[in-house]
Scaffold this motif. Sequence first.
Motif, mmCIF file in Angstrom:
data_model
loop_
_atom_site.group_PDB
_atom_site.id
_atom_site.type_symbol
_atom_site.label_atom_id
_atom_site.label_comp_id
_atom_site.label_asym_id
_atom_site.label_seq_id
_atom_site.Cartn_x
_atom_site.Cartn_y
_atom_site.Cartn_z
ATOM 1 N N LEU A 1 42.237 77.053 34.008
ATOM 2 C CA LEU A 1 42.547 75.984 33.056
ATOM 3 C C LEU A 1 43.801 76.322 32.269
ATOM 4 C CD1 LEU A 1 41.993 73.314 31.675
ATOM 5 C CD2 LEU A 1 40.324 74.490 30.203
ATOM 6 N N ALA A 2 43.903 77.555 31.831
ATOM 7 C CA ALA A 2 45.079 77.977 31.065
ATOM 8 C C ALA A 2 46.350 77.757 31.879
ATOM 9 C CB ALA A 2 44.939 79.436 30.660
ATOM 10 N N GLU A 3 46.332 78.151 33.142
ATOM 11 C CA GLU A 3 47.505 77.975 34.003
ATOM 12 C C GLU A 3 47.815 76.496 34.218
ATOM 13 O OE1 GLU A 3 46.633 80.251 37.513
ATOM 14 O OE2 GLU A 3 47.048 82.155 36.509
ATOM 15 N N ALA A 4 46.778 75.682 34.337
ATOM 16 C CA ALA A 4 46.969 74.255 34.586
ATOM 17 C C ALA A 4 47.669 73.553 33.425
ATOM 18 C CB ALA A 4 45.632 73.580 34.868
ATOM 19 N N VAL A 5 47.415 74.012 32.206
ATOM 20 C CA VAL A 5 48.021 73.364 31.035
ATOM 21 C C VAL A 5 49.131 74.198 30.402
ATOM 22 C CG1 VAL A 5 46.034 71.900 30.533
ATOM 23 C CG2 VAL A 5 46.189 74.146 29.470
ATOM 24 N N LYS B 1 34.387 73.457 27.531
ATOM 25 C CA LYS B 1 33.615 74.388 28.360
ATOM 26 C C LYS B 1 32.832 73.629 29.432
ATOM 27 C CE LYS B 1 30.659 78.427 27.945
ATOM 28 N NZ LYS B 1 30.011 79.332 26.991
ATOM 29 N N GLU B 2 32.216 72.531 29.035
ATOM 30 C CA GLU B 2 31.444 71.717 29.975
ATOM 31 C C GLU B 2 32.336 71.156 31.091
ATOM 32 O OE1 GLU B 2 28.389 68.178 29.224
ATOM 33 O OE2 GLU B 2 30.474 67.547 28.906
ATOM 34 N N LEU B 3 33.472 70.598 30.727
ATOM 35 C CA LEU B 3 34.385 70.024 31.719
ATOM 36 C C LEU B 3 34.918 71.095 32.663
ATOM 37 C CD1 LEU B 3 36.345 67.539 29.439
ATOM 38 C CD2 LEU B 3 34.900 66.916 31.392
ATOM 39 N N SER C 1 39.355 60.507 28.398
ATOM 40 C CA SER C 1 40.102 60.121 27.205
ATOM 41 C C SER C 1 40.127 61.268 26.192
ATOM 42 C CB SER C 1 39.479 58.882 26.557
ATOM 43 O OG SER C 1 38.233 59.210 25.985
ATOM 44 N N ILE C 2 41.095 61.199 25.296
ATOM 45 C CA ILE C 2 41.158 62.180 24.214
ATOM 46 C C ILE C 2 39.939 62.045 23.316
ATOM 47 C CG2 ILE C 2 42.438 62.875 22.144
ATOM 48 C CD1 ILE C 2 45.019 62.300 23.716
ATOM 49 N N ASP C 3 39.477 60.824 23.103
ATOM 50 C CA ASP C 3 38.259 60.621 22.304
ATOM 51 C C ASP C 3 37.077 61.371 22.911
ATOM 52 O OD1 ASP C 3 39.378 59.134 20.271
ATOM 53 O OD2 ASP C 3 38.762 57.205 21.097
ATOM 54 N N TYR C 4 36.974 61.357 24.236
ATOM 55 C CA TYR C 4 35.896 62.095 24.902
ATOM 56 C C TYR C 4 36.072 63.598 24.674
ATOM 57 C CZ TYR C 4 32.649 63.781 28.405
ATOM 58 O OH TYR C 4 31.602 64.428 29.024
ATOM 59 N N LEU C 5 37.292 64.100 24.809
ATOM 60 C CA LEU C 5 37.542 65.524 24.579
ATOM 61 C C LEU C 5 37.141 65.953 23.178
ATOM 62 C CD1 LEU C 5 41.075 66.075 26.179
ATOM 63 C CD2 LEU C 5 38.881 66.939 27.028
ATOM 64 N N LEU D 1 45.243 68.026 28.689
ATOM 65 C CA LEU D 1 43.832 68.187 29.044
ATOM 66 C C LEU D 1 43.223 66.861 29.485
ATOM 67 C CD1 LEU D 1 42.764 70.556 26.137
ATOM 68 C CD2 LEU D 1 42.846 71.161 28.570
ATOM 69 N N SER D 2 43.579 65.795 28.783
ATOM 70 C CA SER D 2 43.091 64.462 29.124
ATOM 71 C C SER D 2 43.510 64.086 30.538
ATOM 72 C CB SER D 2 43.620 63.452 28.111
ATOM 73 O OG SER D 2 43.286 62.146 28.474
ATOM 74 N N ASP D 3 44.765 64.334 30.857
ATOM 75 C CA ASP D 3 45.262 64.048 32.203
ATOM 76 C C ASP D 3 44.584 64.938 33.238
ATOM 77 O OD1 ASP D 3 46.984 62.125 31.183
ATOM 78 O OD2 ASP D 3 48.755 63.425 31.268
ATOM 79 N N TYR D 4 44.471 66.199 32.929
ATOM 80 C CA TYR D 4 43.904 67.160 33.880
ATOM 81 C C TYR D 4 42.451 66.825 34.229
ATOM 82 C CZ TYR D 4 42.504 71.560 36.001
ATOM 83 O OH TYR D 4 42.016 72.507 36.868
ATOM 84 N N PHE D 5 41.649 66.538 33.207
ATOM 85 C CA PHE D 5 40.231 66.239 33.427
ATOM 86 C C PHE D 5 39.971 64.756 33.680
ATOM 87 C CE2 PHE D 5 39.654 70.277 30.978
ATOM 88 C CZ PHE D 5 39.004 70.987 31.983
ATOM 89 N N GLN D 6 41.002 63.923 33.521
ATOM 90 C CA GLN D 6 40.905 62.474 33.699
ATOM 91 C C GLN D 6 39.839 61.857 32.796
ATOM 92 O OE1 GLN D 6 40.486 62.187 38.011
ATOM 93 N NE2 GLN D 6 42.641 61.645 38.123
#
Length: 80
Positions: A21-25, A8-10, A57-61, A50-55
């Motif tokens: 976001l839904a369309e992007a992924v 939500k924050e990203l 890491s998965i750990d951050y997500l 999502l990691s690629d889209y928001f640039q």
Amino acid sequence: MNFAERIKELRKEKGITQIDLAEAVGLSKGTVAMWEVDKREANFDTLNKLSDYFQVSIDYLLGRTNKTTKIINPNTIAAH
């Protein structure tokens, strides 16, 4: 911060809607909404998208780190 809060924050930082976001992924708006209310979590393939889209890491997500390390795609780096 957990996955629901992080997504939500990203999304808000990027200034996009749940539909955007839904369309992007390649998922439904309902899926994104369920993530944000912590009723569903993303699978590994979606976490990668999502990691690629928001640039980030998965750990951050997943809330495992607060470092907003940006992912650099080696295919987009110009040769010098």
